[in-house]
Design a protein around this motif. Structure first.
Motif, short mmCIF file in Angstrom:
data_model
loop_
_atom_site.label_atom_id
_atom_site.label_comp_id
_atom_site.label_asym_id
_atom_site.label_seq_id
_atom_site.Cartn_x
_atom_site.Cartn_y
_atom_site.Cartn_z
N GLU A 1 18.04 -0.45 1.01
CA GLU A 1 18.85 -1.53 0.74
C GLU A 1 19.59 -2.07 1.85
OE1 GLU A 1 20.63 -0.91 -3.73
OE2 GLU A 1 21.03 0.66 -2.42
N LEU A 2 19.99 -3.33 1.67
CA LEU A 2 20.55 -3.84 2.87
C LEU A 2 22.09 -3.38 3.30
CD1 LEU A 2 19.87 -7.68 2.40
CD2 LEU A 2 19.05 -6.23 3.91
N ASP A 3 22.32 -3.22 4.20
CA ASP A 3 23.84 -2.46 4.59
C ASP A 3 24.90 -3.45 4.04
OD1 ASP A 3 22.55 -0.45 5.90
OD2 ASP A 3 22.48 -1.39 7.68
N THR A 4 24.64 -4.69 3.95
CA THR A 4 25.52 -5.70 3.46
C THR A 4 25.54 -5.88 2.19
OG1 THR A 4 24.05 -7.30 4.03
CG2 THR A 4 25.61 -6.87 5.71
N GLY A 5 24.67 -5.36 1.24
CA GLY A 5 24.64 -5.49 -0.14
C GLY A 5 23.59 -6.35 -0.56
N VAL A 6 23.71 -6.79 -1.81
CA VAL A 6 22.60 -7.43 -2.41
C VAL A 6 22.50 -8.92 -1.86
CG1 VAL A 6 21.65 -8.53 -4.77
CG2 VAL A 6 23.08 -6.27 -4.54
N ALA A 7 21.24 -9.47 -1.75
CA ALA A 7 21.33 -10.87 -1.16
C ALA A 7 20.12 -11.62 -2.08
CB ALA A 7 20.64 -10.85 0.16
N ARG A 8 20.06 -12.64 -2.39
CA ARG A 8 19.40 -13.55 -3.41
C ARG A 8 18.05 -13.57 -2.91
NH1 ARG A 8 20.81 -19.68 -4.62
NH2 ARG A 8 20.07 -19.71 -2.57
N ASP A 9 17.98 -13.85 -1.47
CA ASP A 9 16.40 -14.08 -0.98
C ASP A 9 15.84 -12.64 -0.23
OD1 ASP A 9 18.05 -14.33 0.82
OD2 ASP A 9 17.35 -16.27 1.72
N VAL A 10 16.78 -11.69 -0.43
CA VAL A 10 16.29 -10.40 0.52
C VAL A 10 16.30 -9.28 -0.69
CG1 VAL A 10 16.52 -9.07 2.49
CG2 VAL A 10 16.89 -11.27 2.65
N SER A 11 15.20 -8.32 -0.63
CA SER A 11 15.09 -7.31 -1.47
C SER A 11 15.74 -5.99 -0.71
CB SER A 11 13.69 -7.02 -2.09
OG SER A 11 13.33 -8.17 -2.91
N GLY A 12 15.32 -5.96 0.57
CA GLY A 12 15.75 -4.66 1.47
C GLY A 12 15.30 -4.83 2.77
N ALA A 13 15.39 -3.65 3.51
CA ALA A 13 15.02 -3.43 4.71
C ALA A 13 13.92 -2.78 4.96
CB ALA A 13 16.09 -3.23 5.74
N LEU A 14 12.95 -2.69 5.57
CA LEU A 14 11.77 -1.76 5.96
C LEU A 14 11.74 -1.30 7.43
CD1 LEU A 14 8.89 -0.60 5.23
CD2 LEU A 14 7.91 -2.88 6.04
N ARG A 15 11.75 -0.01 7.51
CA ARG A 15 11.77 0.56 8.89
C ARG A 15 10.33 1.32 9.11
NH1 ARG A 15 13.43 1.00 14.17
NH2 ARG A 15 13.08 2.79 14.92
N ILE A 16 9.88 0.53 10.27
CA ILE A 16 8.58 1.43 10.58
C ILE A 16 8.67 1.88 11.85
CG2 ILE A 16 6.17 0.74 11.25
CD1 ILE A 16 6.53 -2.10 9.92
N GLY A 17 8.13 3.33 11.60
CA GLY A 17 8.63 4.24 12.75
C GLY A 17 7.46 5.15 13.14
N ARG A 18 7.35 5.81 14.21
CA ARG A 18 6.12 6.71 14.49
C ARG A 18 6.98 8.14 13.87
NH1 ARG A 18 6.39 3.63 19.31
NH2 ARG A 18 7.81 5.21 20.33
N ALA B 1 0.48 8.80 16.73
CA ALA B 1 1.65 7.97 16.50
C ALA B 1 1.56 7.20 17.89
CB ALA B 1 2.79 8.83 16.38
N GLU B 2 0.95 7.50 18.97
CA GLU B 2 1.14 6.92 20.12
C GLU B 2 0.70 5.29 19.86
OE1 GLU B 2 -0.71 9.32 19.68
OE2 GLU B 2 0.34 11.17 20.62
N GLY B 3 1.19 4.53 20.36
CA GLY B 3 1.07 3.01 20.37
C GLY B 3 1.29 2.40 19.22
N LEU B 4 1.71 3.06 18.12
CA LEU B 4 2.40 2.44 17.02
C LEU B 4 3.79 1.73 17.35
CD1 LEU B 4 1.50 4.93 14.06
CD2 LEU B 4 0.18 2.82 14.57
N GLU B 5 3.68 0.58 17.04
CA GLU B 5 5.05 -0.27 17.28
C GLU B 5 6.22 0.01 16.34
OE1 GLU B 5 6.66 -4.88 17.98
OE2 GLU B 5 4.75 -4.58 17.25
N GLU B 6 7.36 0.60 16.71
CA GLU B 6 8.63 0.68 15.66
C GLU B 6 9.35 -0.57 15.75
OE1 GLU B 6 9.67 5.09 15.93
OE2 GLU B 6 10.05 4.27 17.72
N LYS B 7 9.50 -1.08 14.52
CA LYS B 7 10.50 -2.09 14.41
C LYS B 7 11.23 -1.79 12.95
CE LYS B 7 6.16 -4.70 13.27
NZ LYS B 7 5.48 -5.68 13.47
N GLU B 8 12.19 -3.02 12.68
CA GLU B 8 12.59 -3.07 11.39
C GLU B 8 12.66 -4.43 10.73
OE1 GLU B 8 16.34 -0.76 9.77
OE2 GLU B 8 17.21 -2.75 9.84
N LEU B 9 12.10 -4.53 9.64
CA LEU B 9 12.13 -5.91 9.23
C LEU B 9 12.82 -6.18 7.85
CD1 LEU B 9 8.15 -5.95 9.78
CD2 LEU B 9 9.66 -7.30 11.18
N LEU B 10 12.72 -7.22 7.15
CA LEU B 10 13.44 -7.67 6.12
C LEU B 10 12.08 -7.81 5.00
CD1 LEU B 10 16.53 -9.59 7.03
CD2 LEU B 10 16.44 -7.16 6.59
#
Length: 254
Positions: A206-223, A229-238
């Protein structure tokens, strides 16, 4: 059909059929489910056979052994249908319904599950096909049975010798950070051990800031700590999951 593309463009590189013997880990929390990710892994594997949209390369094609302790066949059929795939039990898909049958929860435990998955994998691979084994909610065994962390890790390790594995786990804070009860201690140990073995870890929360109408949550992509795992890009998206099953994934500020 959903208005958004079945595989969000920002995630397309992560939904290719994973390498043989690799482990992909999907984590979720109570207020943010990873179901939408798992259904899209199914879509990606089966698109060449099932979907009219062949936007993914044919070498992504794979057969699937789907094992779920949390959801029945109708759930997966409906999820796939929303993406344009008529999911059926066939020579391409084997479904083991642990929820309905109690497989792994009764006598025989995880060894029974392992045996049935290996049998199904061998049958699906008889024509040289790639096979993905999806284990949905295997951590339930820690709470519902006397299965140990070691037994689950041994099972996953054995299955990885025969197929690529995609595995879902709960990652709620009480289970990972409190560690007062045996269940909390064991669950944290399982998640950490599998994270170290995984090639790719996709975690929704869930979002750290709570519920939002147009955002369900955050997705963390990690190695993970596993090979490949080498070469996989790590990032966080909504992300935003619409009522029709469509998903929009976007960067912060977009």
């Amino acid at each position: 059909m959903p208005s958004q593309p079945p595989i969000p463009p920002l995630l397309s590189n992560h939904f290719a059929v994973p390498p043989e013997s690799s482990l992909t880990l999907l984590t979720s929390v109570l207020g943010a489910s990873s179901n939408w990710l798992l259904v899209r892994f199914l879509y990606s594997a089966l698109i060449s056979r099932k979907a009219p949209d062949a936007s993914l390369a044919s070498d992504n094609e794979a057969k699937v052994v789907l094992v779920s302790w949390l959801r029945d066949w109708s759930f997966w059929k409906e999820g796939a249908k929303r993406l344009g795939v008529a999911l059926t039990k066939s020579s391409s898909v084997t479904f083991l319904d642990c929820l309905g049958t109690g497989l792994g929860l009764k006598d025989g435990g995880i060894e029974q599950v392992e045996g049935k998955v290996l049998d199904a994998t061998t049958e699906l691979k008889n024509d040289g096909s790639k096979v993905i084994v999806i284990l949905d909610g295997i951590d339930l065994l820690l709470a519902a049975t006397e299965t140990s962390v070691g037994e689950i890790l041994d099972c996953v390790g054995e299955l990885r010798e025969h197929a690529a594995i995609i595995l879902t786990l709960s990652a709620d804070a009480p289970l990972l950070h409190t560690r007062h009860t045996p269940l909390e201690i064991n669950h944290a140990s399982l998640v950490m051990s599998l994270s170290h073995q995984a090639r790719l870890v996709l975690g929704v929360r869930e979002l750290d800031t709570g519920v939002a109408r147009d955002v369900s949550g955050a997705l963390r992509i990690g190695r993970g700590g596993g090979d490949g795992a080498e070469g996989l890009e790590e990032k966080e998206l909504l992300y935003f999951v619409a009522g029709d099953g469509g998903v929009r994934v976007f960067e912060r500020g977009a």
